[in-house]
Design a protein around this motif. Structure first.
Motif, PDB file in Angstrom:
ATOM      1  N   ALA A  48      -6.520   7.867  -0.957  1.00  0.00           N
ATOM      2  CA  ALA A  48      -5.840   6.900  -0.322  1.00  0.00           C
ATOM      3  C   ALA A  48      -4.816   8.503   0.228  1.00  0.00           C
ATOM      4  CB  ALA A  48      -4.195   7.462  -1.220  1.00  0.00           C
ATOM      5  N   ASP A  49      -5.437   9.155   1.158  1.00  0.00           N
ATOM      6  CA  ASP A  49      -5.256  10.667   1.962  1.00  0.00           C
ATOM      7  C   ASP A  49      -3.869  11.133   1.254  1.00  0.00           C
ATOM      8  OD1 ASP A  49      -6.091  11.934   4.014  1.00  0.00           O
ATOM      9  OD2 ASP A  49      -4.652  10.952   5.383  1.00  0.00           O
ATOM     10  N   LEU A  50      -4.107  11.573   0.411  1.00  0.00           N
ATOM     11  CA  LEU A  50      -2.758  12.631  -0.069  1.00  0.00           C
ATOM     12  C   LEU A  50      -2.844  13.373   0.041  1.00  0.00           C
ATOM     13  CD1 LEU A  50      -2.632  10.829  -3.144  1.00  0.00           C
ATOM     14  CD2 LEU A  50      -1.597  10.248  -1.426  1.00  0.00           C
ATOM     15  N   ILE A  95       0.559  -1.394   0.481  1.00  0.00           N
ATOM     16  CA  ILE A  95      -0.459   0.096   0.070  1.00  0.00           C
ATOM     17  C   ILE A  95       0.808   1.232  -0.004  1.00  0.00           C
ATOM     18  CG2 ILE A  95      -1.655   1.464   1.401  1.00  0.00           C
ATOM     19  CD1 ILE A  95      -2.908  -0.858   2.380  1.00  0.00           C
ATOM     20  N   GLU A  96       2.135   1.482   1.318  1.00  0.00           N
ATOM     21  CA  GLU A  96       2.764   1.876   0.660  1.00  0.00           C
ATOM     22  C   GLU A  96       3.698   2.790  -0.450  1.00  0.00           C
ATOM     23  OE1 GLU A  96       4.465   5.515   1.891  1.00  0.00           O
ATOM     24  OE2 GLU A  96       2.785   4.840   3.091  1.00  0.00           O
ATOM     25  N   ALA A  97       3.638   1.546  -1.133  1.00  0.00           N
ATOM     26  CA  ALA A  97       4.373   1.294  -2.475  1.00  0.00           C
ATOM     27  C   ALA A  97       3.380   2.198  -3.747  1.00  0.00           C
ATOM     28  CB  ALA A  97       4.812   0.265  -2.949  1.00  0.00           C
ATOM     29  N   LYS A  98       2.309   2.284  -3.513  1.00  0.00           N
ATOM     30  CA  LYS A  98       1.380   2.579  -4.379  1.00  0.00           C
ATOM     31  C   LYS A  98       1.247   3.706  -3.675  1.00  0.00           C
ATOM     32  CE  LYS A  98      -0.574  -0.866  -6.576  1.00  0.00           C
ATOM     33  NZ  LYS A  98      -0.908  -1.361  -7.595  1.00  0.00           N
ATOM     34  N   ARG A  99       0.937   5.029  -2.593  1.00  0.00           N
ATOM     35  CA  ARG A  99       0.972   5.782  -2.216  1.00  0.00           C
ATOM     36  C   ARG A  99       2.447   6.643  -2.905  1.00  0.00           C
ATOM     37  NH1 ARG A  99       1.421   9.434   1.365  1.00  0.00           N
ATOM     38  NH2 ARG A  99      -0.081  10.389   2.151  1.00  0.00           N
ATOM     39  N   GLN A 100       3.491   6.405  -2.638  1.00  0.00           N
ATOM     40  CA  GLN A 100       4.648   6.937  -2.879  1.00  0.00           C
ATOM     41  C   GLN A 100       4.587   6.749  -4.497  1.00  0.00           C
ATOM     42  OE1 GLN A 100       6.662   8.388  -1.191  1.00  0.00           O
ATOM     43  NE2 GLN A 100       5.733   7.451   0.757  1.00  0.00           N
TER      44      GLN A 100
END
Length: 91
Positions: A49-51, A2-7
């Motif tokens: 994604a709370d970006l 999930i963190e990789a997708k967010r990045q």
């Protein structure tokens, strides 16, 4: 994962922000139908994604005019016949 997708999404927002620093819309200097779709996807992804969308000032500046242009475009494209009270009123 999930963190990789967010990045990846943050990198995409940064790229979009850089491009929008050079022109008012994603496909040049004029509104196109690509705008509303991209705005919808950008806003939905940022929300889900709370970006930090506010960190991208060019993206924020693009969303408003693009949304307004989409509304104007949809109003202009309403078929005349659908506005008329009766289709018999038209030639």
């Amino acid at each position: 994962m999930i963190e990789a997708k967010r990045q990846g999404a943050l990198k995409a927002l940064a790229a979009l922000d850089r491009e929008l620093a050079r022109r008012p819309f994603i496909v040049g200097d004029d509104y196109t139908i690509a705008g509303p779709s991209a705005v919808r996807d950008t806003r939905t992804s940022a929300r889900d994604a709370d970006l930090p969308l506010g960190n991208y000032r060019n993206v924020i500046a693009w969303i408003g005019p693009c949304t307004q242009s989409a509304r104007a475009f949809s109003i202009a494209c309403i078929p005349i016949r659908s506005i008329s009270h009766s289709s018999n009123e038209l030639p």
